[in-house]
Design an enzyme around this catalytic site. Structure first.
Site, PDB file in Angstrom:
ATOM      1  N   CYS A 128       0.825  -1.211   0.000  1.00  0.00           N
ATOM      2  CA  CYS A 128       0.000   0.000   0.000  1.00  0.00           C
ATOM      3  C   CYS A 128       0.864   1.268   0.000  1.00  0.00           C
ATOM      4  CB  CYS A 128      -0.975  -0.009   1.165  1.00  0.00           C
ATOM      5  SG  CYS A 128      -0.231  -0.421   2.753  1.00  0.00           S
TER       6      CYS A 128
HETATM    7  N1  LIG Z   1      -4.334  -4.360   5.009  1.00  0.00           N
HETATM    8  C1  LIG Z   1      -3.759  -3.700   4.008  1.00  0.00           C
HETATM    9  O1  LIG Z   1      -3.929  -2.470   3.849  1.00  0.00           O
HETATM   10  C2  LIG Z   1      -2.922  -4.412   3.019  1.00  0.00           C
HETATM   11  C3  LIG Z   1      -2.691  -5.777   3.090  1.00  0.00           C
HETATM   12  N2  LIG Z   1      -1.928  -6.370   2.139  1.00  0.00           N
HETATM   13  C4  LIG Z   1      -1.583  -7.786   2.200  1.00  0.00           C
HETATM   14  O2  LIG Z   1      -2.707  -8.628   2.160  1.00  0.00           O
HETATM   15  C5  LIG Z   1      -2.452  -9.809   2.905  1.00  0.00           C
HETATM   16  C6  LIG Z   1      -3.543  -9.964   3.940  1.00  0.00           C
HETATM   17  O3  LIG Z   1      -3.514  -8.832   4.795  1.00  0.00           O
HETATM   18  P1  LIG Z   1      -4.726  -8.385   5.701  1.00  0.00           P
HETATM   19  O4  LIG Z   1      -6.001  -8.746   5.066  1.00  0.00           O
HETATM   20  O5  LIG Z   1      -4.456  -6.991   6.051  1.00  0.00           O
HETATM   21  O6  LIG Z   1      -4.490  -9.324   6.983  1.00  0.00           O
HETATM   22  P2  LIG Z   1      -5.589  -9.907   7.972  1.00  0.00           P
HETATM   23  O7  LIG Z   1      -4.858 -10.270   9.204  1.00  0.00           O
HETATM   24  O8  LIG Z   1      -6.723  -8.975   8.082  1.00  0.00           O
HETATM   25  O9  LIG Z   1      -6.081 -11.243   7.235  1.00  0.00           O
HETATM   26  C7  LIG Z   1      -5.235 -12.345   7.055  1.00  0.00           C
HETATM   27  C8  LIG Z   1      -5.995 -13.442   6.365  1.00  0.00           C
HETATM   28  O10 LIG Z   1      -5.117 -14.547   6.152  1.00  0.00           O
HETATM   29  C9  LIG Z   1      -5.628 -15.717   6.820  1.00  0.00           C
HETATM   30  N3  LIG Z   1      -4.495 -16.452   7.387  1.00  0.00           N
HETATM   31  C10 LIG Z   1      -3.793 -16.172   8.515  1.00  0.00           C
HETATM   32  N4  LIG Z   1      -2.802 -17.067   8.686  1.00  0.00           N
HETATM   33  C11 LIG Z   1      -2.881 -17.941   7.643  1.00  0.00           C
HETATM   34  C12 LIG Z   1      -2.149 -19.089   7.254  1.00  0.00           C
HETATM   35  N5  LIG Z   1      -1.123 -19.535   7.983  1.00  0.00           N
HETATM   36  N6  LIG Z   1      -2.523 -19.735   6.124  1.00  0.00           N
HETATM   37  C13 LIG Z   1      -3.570 -19.307   5.399  1.00  0.00           C
HETATM   38  N7  LIG Z   1      -4.312 -18.231   5.726  1.00  0.00           N
HETATM   39  C14 LIG Z   1      -3.964 -17.546   6.819  1.00  0.00           C
HETATM   40  C15 LIG Z   1      -6.570 -15.185   7.880  1.00  0.00           C
HETATM   41  O11 LIG Z   1      -7.531 -16.187   8.157  1.00  0.00           O
HETATM   42  P3  LIG Z   1      -8.299 -16.296   9.583  1.00  0.00           P
HETATM   43  O12 LIG Z   1      -8.800 -14.921   9.899  1.00  0.00           O
HETATM   44  O13 LIG Z   1      -9.384 -17.252   9.282  1.00  0.00           O
HETATM   45  O14 LIG Z   1      -7.303 -16.796  10.557  1.00  0.00           O
HETATM   46  C16 LIG Z   1      -7.154 -13.973   7.173  1.00  0.00           C
HETATM   47  O15 LIG Z   1      -8.173 -14.351   6.284  1.00  0.00           O
HETATM   48  C17 LIG Z   1      -1.081  -9.634   3.565  1.00  0.00           C
HETATM   49  O16 LIG Z   1      -0.086 -10.288   2.817  1.00  0.00           O
HETATM   50  C18 LIG Z   1      -0.887  -8.142   3.507  1.00  0.00           C
HETATM   51  O17 LIG Z   1       0.445  -7.831   3.469  1.00  0.00           O
HETATM   52  C19 LIG Z   1      -1.427  -5.666   1.081  1.00  0.00           C
HETATM   53  C20 LIG Z   1      -1.615  -4.340   0.973  1.00  0.00           C
HETATM   54  C21 LIG Z   1      -2.348  -3.585   1.975  1.00  0.00           C
HETATM   55  C1  LIG Z   2      -0.389   0.539   9.255  1.00  0.00           C
HETATM   56  C2  LIG Z   2       0.441  -0.666   8.915  1.00  0.00           C
HETATM   57  O1  LIG Z   2       0.886  -1.379   9.796  1.00  0.00           O
HETATM   58  N1  LIG Z   2       0.641  -0.901   7.609  1.00  0.00           N
HETATM   59  C3  LIG Z   2       1.400  -2.021   7.153  1.00  0.00           C
HETATM   60  C4  LIG Z   2       1.456  -2.023   5.633  1.00  0.00           C
HETATM   61  C5  LIG Z   2       0.550  -3.031   5.046  1.00  0.00           C
HETATM   62  C6  LIG Z   2       0.754  -3.328   3.585  1.00  0.00           C
HETATM   63  O2  LIG Z   2       0.470  -2.779   2.605  1.00  0.00           O
HETATM   64  O3  LIG Z   2       1.510  -4.125   3.288  1.00  0.00           O
HETATM   65  P1  LIG Z   2       1.980  -5.533   2.924  1.00  0.00           P
HETATM   66  O4  LIG Z   2       1.086  -6.065   1.915  1.00  0.00           O
HETATM   67  O5  LIG Z   2       3.337  -5.396   2.436  1.00  0.00           O
HETATM   68  O6  LIG Z   2       1.914  -6.179   4.256  1.00  0.00           O
HETATM   69  C7  LIG Z   2       2.824  -1.997   7.686  1.00  0.00           C
HETATM   70  O7  LIG Z   2       3.409  -0.949   7.814  1.00  0.00           O
HETATM   71  O8  LIG Z   2       3.364  -3.092   7.870  1.00  0.00           O
END
Ligand SMILES: NC(=O)C1=CN([C@@H]2O[C@H](COP(=O)(O)OP(=O)(O)OC[C@H]3O[C@@H](n4cnc5c(N)ncnc54)[C@H](OP(=O)(O)O)[C@@H]3O)[C@@H](O)[C@H]2O)C=CC1
Ligand SMILES: CC(=O)N[C@@H](CCC(=O)OP(=O)(O)O)C(=O)O
Length: 342
Positions: free
Chosen positions: A146
């Site tokens: 992000c």
């Molecule tokens: N949040 C953001 O703004 C951004 C996130 N991302 C990326 O997206 C991905 C998910 O992030 P985010 O949604 O924020 O994280 P969350 O913690 O909100 O969600 C994680 C998800 O992954 C599942 N999970 C956790 N552990 C495992 C595992 N060992 N095997 C399979 N599934 C698993 C969880 O399932 P359950 O809840 O059922 O345990 C949940 O559905 C990450 O790689 C993050 O870096 C990228 C850009 C921005």
């Molecule tokens: C507020 C906050 O904690 N933000 C996350 C960025 C999440 C994200 O975009 O990143 P990835 O997909 O690389 O995890 C951080 O700084 O780690």
């Protein structure tokens, strides 16, 4: 005919946002949804805003349940995507919202993520020079982080036009959803509300090499980036304040002209009229990016500021936009530039 898309990590923030967007996509039918600790739960208990999917039960995240889809979105923690992706056939479009396939240099990956590098996939930031061509027809997409989305869009026009020296300084504020949904002590309401705080200071944040990768490609030389992220008391949004030394001869007019040229045909990037400044509230829930640029003549620096919604353009919106390009759909299909205000 609609494509069938599965979402792995559907209980998390990124997976939930992908589903919110896919529900509004006219060419997508939503297939299997998976979770980890929440497998067996109904989605309605975890993502109550996704009413049409409330009765869907989350499956375990295995390659077997994800097989048989045209598109698989992976919204899993870092390091979990490769094992799943390698068992999905070459005809399946795999869109990884995690970090596993974003970096080109294995040494960068190992330094910042501390595990073996899984590989490099076409990068899902179409607005970068050559970005769309890399995605057309691709079956694998690495969705950017992000912060790198916000920072790369703010600064690449200055580098692509040869206006900025090869050093950038970035301070960016993110909403708490950027850290995911899993409970963490520093994200307790009592820690976050009414306060802003830095983290990852001094070059330690794992998004730094991704920004360097993007800006160096635009500049044609290695750009250093000093990046300081901060946590802001809001659920969504990133405001990235970026600056770089201006090269000899840069003027406010030449800078403005470079940004106007870079974004003239971009459906999602809005270069604001002079005198207006990006704000996270303006892009809440939208795939839009607001950008403004100014020349600080006294300091000899270019100042570029962007605002995105970290979950939309910063993750799931960027993922859907890139999917559209890969599948040959109109790039804007299912995506909105309309925010929610106030
Ligand atoms: N949040 C953001 O703004 C951004 C996130 N991302 C990326 O997206 C991905 C998910 O992030 P985010 O949604 O924020 O994280 P969350 O913690 O909100 O969600 C994680 C998800 O992954 C599942 N999970 C956790 N552990 C495992 C595992 N060992 N095997 C399979 N599934 C698993 C969880 O399932 P359950 O809840 O059922 O345990 C949940 O559905 C990450 O790689 C993050 O870096 C990228 C850009 C921005
Ligand atoms: C507020 C906050 O904690 N933000 C996350 C960025 C999440 C994200 O975009 O990143 P990835 O997909 O690389 O995890 C951080 O700084 O780690």
């Amino acid at each position: 005919m609609a494509v069938r898309a599965a979402v792995a990590g559907a209980s998390g923030y990124a997976g939930g946002e992908a589903l919110r967007l896919l529900l509004a996509h006219p060419e997508v039918e939503i297939g299997v949804l998976t979770g980890n600790s929440n497998a067996g739960q109904k989605l309605g208990a975890l993502q109550p805003h996704l009413l049409p999917l409330a009765d869907r039960v989350l499956a375990e995240t295995t390659p077997e349940v994800l097989a048989g889809h045209d598109v698989v979105f992976l919204a899993l923690p870092h390091g979990q995507s490769a094992a799943v992706a390698e068992q999905l056939g070459p005809d399946v479009l795999v869109v990884d919202m995690g970090a596993d396939f974003r970096l080109k240099d294995p040494a960068d990956w190992e330094k910042f993520y501390g595990s073996p590098h899984a590989g490099t996939w076409p990068y899902g930031l179409p607005e970068l020079p050559g970005g769309r061509a890399a995605l057309e027809g691709s079956k694998r997409i690495a969705v950017p982080g992000c912060y790198p989305t916000a920072v790369s869009l703010a600064l690449f026009p200055a580098y692509a036009a040869g206006l900025a020296e090869a050093e950038a300084v970035v301070v960016a504020a993110s909403g708490t959803s950027g850290a995911g949904k899993a409970p963490k002590p520093h994200l307790l309401g009592s820690e976050v509300m009414g306060s802003m705080s830095p983290y990852g200071v001094g070059g330690g944040h794992r998004h730094t090499p991704e920004m360097i990768q993007n800006l160096s490609a635009a500049a044609g030389e290695r750009v250093t980036v000093s990046f300081t992220p901060t946590l802001a008391p809001m659920p969504r949004g990133i405001l990235a304040t970026c600056s770089a030394s201006a090269k000899e001869g840069v003027t406010a007019e030449s800078l403005r002209a470079a940004y106007e040229k870079a974004f003239a045909d971009e459906p999602f990037v809005h270069l604001l009229p002079e005198g207006q400044w990006p704000a996270t509230a303006s892009v809440h829930g939208s795939n839009a990016v607001q950008v403004q640029v100014a020349y600080d003549e006294a300091a000899g620096r270019i100042i570029a500021i962007s605002a995105i919604d970290n979950l939309t353009k910063g993750t799931a919106g960027g993922a859907v936009q890139s999917m559209n390009i890969a599948l040959g759909f109109p790039e804007e299909l299912g995506l909105s530039t309309i925010g929610v205000a106030p």
